[in-house]
Design a protein around this motif. Structure first.
Motif, PDB file in Angstrom:
ATOM      1  N   LYS A 276     -14.807  42.784  50.623  1.00  0.00           N
ATOM      2  CA  LYS A 276     -13.819  43.198  51.612  1.00  0.00           C
ATOM      3  C   LYS A 276     -14.064  42.558  52.970  1.00  0.00           C
ATOM      4  N   ASN A 277     -12.984  42.105  53.565  1.00  0.00           N
ATOM      5  CA  ASN A 277     -12.967  41.453  54.883  1.00  0.00           C
ATOM      6  C   ASN A 277     -13.600  40.070  54.861  1.00  0.00           C
ATOM      7  N   GLY A 278     -13.885  39.568  53.655  1.00  0.00           N
ATOM      8  CA  GLY A 278     -14.356  38.199  53.525  1.00  0.00           C
ATOM      9  C   GLY A 278     -13.200  37.251  53.288  1.00  0.00           C
ATOM     10  N   CYS A 279     -13.538  35.973  53.145  1.00  0.00           N
ATOM     11  CA  CYS A 279     -12.522  34.939  53.001  1.00  0.00           C
ATOM     12  C   CYS A 279     -13.175  33.730  52.343  1.00  0.00           C
ATOM     13  N   PHE A 280     -12.404  32.939  51.621  1.00  0.00           N
ATOM     14  CA  PHE A 280     -12.919  31.694  51.058  1.00  0.00           C
ATOM     15  C   PHE A 280     -12.509  30.521  51.942  1.00  0.00           C
ATOM     16  N   MET A 281     -13.434  29.577  52.095  1.00  0.00           N
ATOM     17  CA  MET A 281     -13.181  28.406  52.931  1.00  0.00           C
ATOM     18  C   MET A 281     -13.386  27.120  52.139  1.00  0.00           C
ATOM     19  N   VAL A 282     -12.468  26.204  52.321  1.00  0.00           N
ATOM     20  CA  VAL A 282     -12.570  24.856  51.766  1.00  0.00           C
ATOM     21  C   VAL A 282     -12.999  23.925  52.892  1.00  0.00           C
ATOM     22  N   TYR A 283     -14.075  23.173  52.678  1.00  0.00           N
ATOM     23  CA  TYR A 283     -14.553  22.216  53.675  1.00  0.00           C
ATOM     24  C   TYR A 283     -14.411  20.813  53.101  1.00  0.00           C
ATOM     25  N   ARG A 284     -13.675  19.930  53.802  1.00  0.00           N
ATOM     26  CA  ARG A 284     -13.456  18.565  53.327  1.00  0.00           C
ATOM     27  C   ARG A 284     -13.612  17.582  54.495  1.00  0.00           C
TER      28      ARG A 284
ATOM     29  N   ASN B  72      -8.441  30.882  52.943  1.00  0.00           N
ATOM     30  CA  ASN B  72      -7.481  31.558  52.072  1.00  0.00           C
ATOM     31  C   ASN B  72      -8.204  32.595  51.225  1.00  0.00           C
ATOM     32  N   SER B  73      -7.454  33.510  50.659  1.00  0.00           N
ATOM     33  CA  SER B  73      -8.080  34.518  49.811  1.00  0.00           C
ATOM     34  C   SER B  73      -8.200  34.042  48.367  1.00  0.00           C
ATOM     35  N   SER B  74      -7.428  33.022  47.994  1.00  0.00           N
ATOM     36  CA  SER B  74      -7.498  32.457  46.652  1.00  0.00           C
ATOM     37  C   SER B  74      -7.493  30.938  46.761  1.00  0.00           C
ATOM     38  N   ILE B  75      -8.626  30.315  46.516  1.00  0.00           N
ATOM     39  CA  ILE B  75      -8.699  28.856  46.584  1.00  0.00           C
ATOM     40  C   ILE B  75      -7.743  28.227  45.572  1.00  0.00           C
ATOM     41  N   ALA B  76      -7.663  28.798  44.370  1.00  0.00           N
ATOM     42  CA  ALA B  76      -6.832  28.221  43.312  1.00  0.00           C
ATOM     43  C   ALA B  76      -5.346  28.352  43.633  1.00  0.00           C
ATOM     44  N   ARG B  77      -4.916  29.544  44.027  1.00  0.00           N
ATOM     45  CA  ARG B  77      -3.487  29.784  44.250  1.00  0.00           C
ATOM     46  C   ARG B  77      -2.988  29.122  45.530  1.00  0.00           C
ATOM     47  N   GLN B  78      -3.851  28.985  46.498  1.00  0.00           N
ATOM     48  CA  GLN B  78      -3.418  28.457  47.784  1.00  0.00           C
ATOM     49  C   GLN B  78      -3.838  26.987  47.946  1.00  0.00           C
TER      50      GLN B  78
END
Length: 457
Positions: free
Chosen positions: A231-239, A369-375
């Protein structure tokens, strides 16, 4: 229900808009010492509390990769509850993402050939403030012996004509149209949220970006367990995206001479905005500084009056990244694909009157985003590197697309003053140099991780 701003990392809810940053990559030493390091760094992590008076001189935020969870000996049941794309990591998803040829993992910077546990972000008002915060981080590393610094990546706003700017290396103004969502500290401007009725816009639900909150489908999604971890976390993509400035400039110079609209309009057609940020959807024939400076207008547009792309091409970068209402369901599909964009250029800007040297330059792109795959992954796979949803077959994004073989870009037209045109022999202008997927935990979850108290039962 209001958000607990003290529990959410600050870079999720607000764009810091600092001109200088440093991204630090570390590995944890072992479970015990790694927990000591987390305990030491937690008091310095910037949360989302409102800044009442002025900005702090610097901020600090932290993200953990899958290998960090393993090193901290998080229970297997908890680790396996994370999304498969996070567990596989960005290198493991390369083929699906189109990260092939020069952008394949084998060609990434050396740091990404082995494990990277932690990403620590320092944003600062000045280079001196950045260095001060980095010295603090090094002190925590040395004191706890719980981590080792692997590499750093400096970034800063580009200096153009002697002043800091919002430009990126290809010459476009950047930073427009962040998604507006409930609880975000970003100033809401028309066009940033989701399409509502009668030309209005509404905030997206914060579950699109924050775990443990309802999203646009009124669901919490599949969350890591236990809930206190997610809860209250988030996924991050770094490129890390290296920009071939010479190749891009050479291409637009050559094809700008062929295109009846000229170089500037060709560049605008590539991006969907003129170089100053003016959207083609609102001003298809010229830059409009008054429009760019008006927050209530600069993003307030849709594409339902331009479904063939005569003003803004169907394959233009901003139309691919956020198709708004140009796909089915009046924008409801794109609303599920939105990402928060963070990042900044690296390397020095080269004026167009000067030859481009061999120094590395590009942009650090981060997606929250909350979903790396969906977003993120959907946008990257289906809209950036593929064109079928826009009736463009295998044509890729003219600016960001990876083209192992020469590609093309189609510009629809209406008449002799706005003729159709096709650019061909288009190469890849941006090469991926590395990156990974990271989890940005809440402050509560960081405490639990530092205490070794993650219990999936």
């Amino acid at each position: 229900m209001s958000l607990d701003l003290t529990d959410i990392q600050g870079n999720i809810l607000r764009a810091y808009a600092f001109p200088f940053a440093r991204y630090v990559f570390l590995n944890l030493t072992n479970q015990h010492l790694g927990e000591l390091f987390l305990k030491a760094i937690i008091p310095h992590v910037t949360n989302s509390e409102i800044w009442l008076d002025s900005k702090p001189s610097s901020t600090l935020n932290i993200g953990l990769s899958r290998t960090a969870l393993t090193t901290l000996n998080v229970p297997t049941a908890s680790i396996n509850s994370f999304p498969v794309e996070f567990l596989q990591g960005m290198a493991g998803r390369a083929a699906a993402l189109g990260d092939v040829a020069d952008s394949a993992p084998a060609n990434w910077d050396t740091i990404w050939h082995n494990r990277v546990d932690l990403w620590v972000s320092i944003n600062a008002l000045t280079p001196e403030d950045r260095e001060t915060k980095f010295k603090l981080l090094k002190t925590l590393v040395e004191k706890t012996q719980g981590a080792e610094i692997l590499a750093i990546q400096n970034t800063q706003a580009l200096t153009v004509n002697g002043a800091l700017s919002n430009k990126e290396h290809f010459g476009y103004s950047d930073g427009y149209a962040q998604p507006s969502f409930k609880g975000s500290h970003t100033k809401d401007t028309p066009g940033d949220g989701k399409i509502a009725s009668k030309g209005q816009w509404e905030d997206l639900k914060n579950g699109e970006f924050l775990l443990g909150h309802p999203n646009e489908a009124e669901e919490d999604g599949k969350l890591p367990i236990p809930m206190i971890l997610a809860k209250n976390g988030c996924f991050m993509v770094y490129r890390k995206l290296e920009q071939n400035v010479k190749a891009f400039r050479d291409y637009v110079d050559e094809w700008g001479q062929r295109y009846p609209g000229g170089k500037e309009k060709l560049m605008a057609k590539f991006m969907g905005r003129w170089r100053d940020g003016t959207p083609l959807a609102l001003s298809p024939n010229e830059m409009n500084p008054d429009l760019v400076s008006d927050n209530d207008r600069v993003n307030n547009f849709v594409y339902n009056d331009d479904m063939q792309g005569s003003k803004c091409p169907l394959g233009a970068h901003i139309r691919r990244a956020n198709p708004r209402d140009s796909l089915l369901f009046n924008g409801k599909l794109p609303s599920r694909r939105r990402i928060i964009r963070r990042g900044m250029p690296y390397g020095n800007y080269v004026p167009e009157t000067e030859p481009v040297n061999t120094e590395e330059r590009g942009i650090i792109f981060m997606a929250l985003n909350s979903s790396i795959a969906r977003q993120f992954e959907f946008v990257q796979q289906q809209w950036i590197n593929y064109g079928n949803d826009f009736s463009l077959g295998e044509d890729s994004d003219p600016v960001l697309g990876n083209r192992p073989t020469p590609g093309r870009f189609v510009i629809p037209g209406t008449d002799e003053t706005n003729p159709p045109f096709i650019c061909s022999d288009m190469q890849t202008f941006i090469t991926l140099k590395g990156g990974d997927y990271f989890f940005l935990p809440s402050i509560t979850a960081l405490h639990q991780l530092s205490l070794g108290q993650i219990d999936p039962r």
